[in-house]
Design a protein around this motif. Structure first.
Motif, short mmCIF file in Angstrom:
data_model
loop_
_atom_site.label_atom_id
_atom_site.label_comp_id
_atom_site.label_asym_id
_atom_site.label_seq_id
_atom_site.Cartn_x
_atom_site.Cartn_y
_atom_site.Cartn_z
N ILE A 139 32.65 49.60 105.26
CA ILE A 139 32.90 48.84 103.67
C ILE A 139 31.33 49.36 103.39
CG2 ILE A 139 32.95 46.60 102.53
CD1 ILE A 139 35.02 45.93 105.32
N ASN A 140 31.12 49.60 102.34
CA ASN A 140 29.99 49.97 101.74
C ASN A 140 30.01 49.24 100.35
OD1 ASN A 140 27.51 51.06 101.19
ND2 ASN A 140 28.23 52.67 100.27
N GLN A 141 28.71 48.99 100.05
CA GLN A 141 28.64 48.42 98.54
C GLN A 141 29.23 47.01 98.49
OE1 GLN A 141 27.70 50.45 95.22
NE2 GLN A 141 27.99 52.40 96.21
N LEU A 142 29.07 46.32 99.76
CA LEU A 142 29.69 44.95 99.75
C LEU A 142 28.94 43.83 98.94
CD1 LEU A 142 32.18 43.18 101.61
CD2 LEU A 142 30.04 42.46 102.77
N GLU A 143 29.78 43.12 98.31
CA GLU A 143 29.07 42.02 97.40
C GLU A 143 29.67 40.62 97.86
OE1 GLU A 143 28.12 43.35 93.00
OE2 GLU A 143 29.96 44.29 93.64
N ALA A 144 28.69 40.08 98.75
CA ALA A 144 29.17 38.98 99.66
C ALA A 144 29.97 37.87 98.79
CB ALA A 144 27.93 38.28 99.98
N ARG A 145 29.92 37.57 97.61
CA ARG A 145 30.37 36.62 96.87
C ARG A 145 31.60 36.86 96.07
NH1 ARG A 145 25.27 35.42 97.66
NH2 ARG A 145 24.82 36.63 95.57
N THR A 146 31.94 37.95 96.08
CA THR A 146 33.12 38.47 95.19
C THR A 146 34.45 38.22 95.83
OG1 THR A 146 33.13 40.72 95.76
CG2 THR A 146 31.81 39.82 93.80
N THR A 147 35.50 38.03 95.28
CA THR A 147 36.86 37.61 95.96
C THR A 147 37.32 39.02 96.55
OG1 THR A 147 37.20 36.29 93.86
CG2 THR A 147 39.23 36.78 95.41
N LEU A 148 36.80 40.39 95.76
CA LEU A 148 37.31 41.32 96.37
C LEU A 148 36.66 41.62 97.87
CD1 LEU A 148 37.85 44.20 93.51
CD2 LEU A 148 39.30 43.72 95.65
N SER A 149 35.50 41.38 97.80
CA SER A 149 34.69 41.71 99.05
C SER A 149 35.25 40.77 100.17
CB SER A 149 33.12 41.49 98.95
OG SER A 149 32.79 42.47 98.26
N LYS A 150 35.77 39.64 99.89
CA LYS A 150 36.13 38.85 100.85
C LYS A 150 37.61 39.17 101.45
CE LYS A 150 34.06 34.53 99.42
NZ LYS A 150 34.10 33.84 98.28
N LEU A 151 38.33 40.02 100.54
CA LEU A 151 39.75 40.48 100.78
C LEU A 151 39.76 41.95 101.28
CD1 LEU A 151 41.71 39.34 97.68
CD2 LEU A 151 41.90 38.47 100.06
N VAL A 152 38.44 42.63 101.36
CA VAL A 152 38.51 44.03 101.62
C VAL A 152 39.00 44.12 103.20
CG1 VAL A 152 36.28 44.08 102.16
CG2 VAL A 152 37.34 46.02 101.51
N ARG A 153 38.57 43.32 104.05
CA ARG A 153 39.05 43.85 105.32
C ARG A 153 40.69 43.56 105.62
NH1 ARG A 153 35.08 44.58 109.29
NH2 ARG A 153 33.17 44.35 108.53
N GLU A 154 40.99 42.58 105.00
CA GLU A 154 42.60 42.24 104.78
C GLU A 154 43.35 43.31 104.29
OE1 GLU A 154 42.95 38.25 103.65
OE2 GLU A 154 44.90 38.72 103.00
N VAL A 155 42.75 43.80 103.06
CA VAL A 155 43.65 45.08 102.35
C VAL A 155 43.46 46.16 103.65
CG1 VAL A 155 43.75 46.50 100.38
CG2 VAL A 155 43.07 43.99 100.22
N LEU A 156 42.27 46.61 104.02
CA LEU A 156 42.25 47.49 104.82
C LEU A 156 42.87 47.57 106.18
CD1 LEU A 156 38.37 48.69 104.48
CD2 LEU A 156 40.23 49.92 103.68
#
Ligand SMILES: Nc1ncnc2c1ncn2[C@@H]1O[C@H](COP(=O)(O)OP(=O)(O)O)[C@@H](O)[C@H]1O
Ligand SMILES: [Mg+2]
Length: 206
Positions: A139-156
Motif C-alpha cells: 500500500i503506497n500513498q496511504l493517508e492515515a485519516r481517510t476512510t479509503l485508507s482505513k478500508l484498503v486492507r479489507e478491500v485488498l
C-alpha cells in the motif's frame, strides 16, 4: 541474487518511487542494480540527476531482459526491475517469467484497487512458467485519516496475494527528494520517517 520486479497495471501507483528508494536502501548493505524497463524512463532520469548521490547504476533494458538480468546477477546481490504500467506489456510479462518477487504498489483509490484484479491474473499466468514467483502488494500513498485508507486492507484482502505489513504513507519528501536526485535516505532528518518505512519494507522483501 534475488530479482525483484516492481509491477502494476496503472501509472502513478509509485513503482518508480519505490524502485529507486528501495534500491538506495538496499545499496547500503548489498550490491544492487536497477533495470528501468518502463519506456517512460523515469528511473533512468532520476539516476541521471542523482550523479554521485547514489552508488548503484540504473540501466536501460537491452534486447533480452532475462539475459541482461542473468548477466548482472553474476556480480550483484539484488536486481530491481522498474516495469511499465501494464501487466500486458512485453517487458512486464518477460520480467515476471524469471523474477523471484513481484512487488506491486497500490494506492488507496478505487480505480487502483480495481486494477489489482488484472495483476493477480497476470501473476497466476506467470507462475505457469515461473512457479517460484512470489508476489506482494504494498500500500503506497496511504493517508492515515481517510476512510479509503482505513478500508484498503479489507478491500485488498479479496485479492489472493499477500499484503506487506508495511504501508508507505503519502509524504511530500518522496517528491522533494526526487527533485534533488536523492532518495529519502540521502536527505537527513527530513527523510527519516520515510526512510524508516522503507527500512521496514526492505526487511520484508530481502
Ligand atoms: N508515498 C508517496 N508519497 C508522496 N508522493 C508519492 C509517493 N509515492 C509516489 N509519489 C508520487 O506520485 C507520483 C507517481 O509516482 P511514480 O513513482 O512515478 O509512479 P509510477 O512509477 O507507478 O508511475 C510521483 O509524482 C511521485 O513522486
Ligand atoms: Mg514509473
Amino acid at each position: 541474487m534475488p530479482i525483484i520486479a516492481i509491477v502494476g497495471n496503472k501509472g502513478g501507483a509509485g513503482k518508480t518511487t519505490l524502485c529507486v528508494n528501495l534500491a538506495a536502501g538496499i545499496s547500503r548493505e548489498h550490491s544492487i542494480v536497477v533495470i528501468d524497463a518502463d519506456p517512460q524512463g523515469s528511473s533512468l532520469q532520476w539516476r541521471a540527476i542523482a550523479g554521485d548521490n547514489v552508488n548503484f547504476p540504473v540501466y536501460a533494458p537491452t534486447f533480452s531482459l532475462r539475459e541482461q538480468a542473468k548477466q548482472y546477477a553474476v556480480k550483484n546481490e539484488y536486481i530491481l526491475i522498474d516495469c511499465p504500467p501494464s501487466v500486458h506489456a512485453s517487458q512486464t510479462t518477460a520480467a515476471l517469467e524469471f523474477a523471484d518477487l513481484a512487488l506491486i504498489p497500490v494506492q488507496p483509490s478505487p480505480v487502483d484497487l480495481w486494477a489489482t484484479v488484472h495483476i493477480e491474473k497476470a501473476i497466476n499466468e506467470a507462475r505457469e512458467a515461473n512457479p517460484g514467483l512470489k508476489a506482494m502488494l504494498v500500500i503506497n500513498q496511504l493517508e492515515a485519516r481517510t476512510t479509503l485508507s482505513k478500508l484498503v486492507r479489507e478491500v485488498l484482502s479479496e485479492i489472493a496475494l499477500p499484503i506487506a505489513d508495511t504501508a508507505i504513507r503519502r509524504r511530500a519528501v518522496f517528491r522533494n527528494s526526487a527533485l534533488e536526485g536523492k532518495s529519502v535516505f540521502d536527505i537527513g532528518k527530513r527523510g527519516a520517517e520515510a526512510a524508516a518505512e522503507l527500512d521496514s519494507l526492505i526487511r520484508e522483501v530481502t
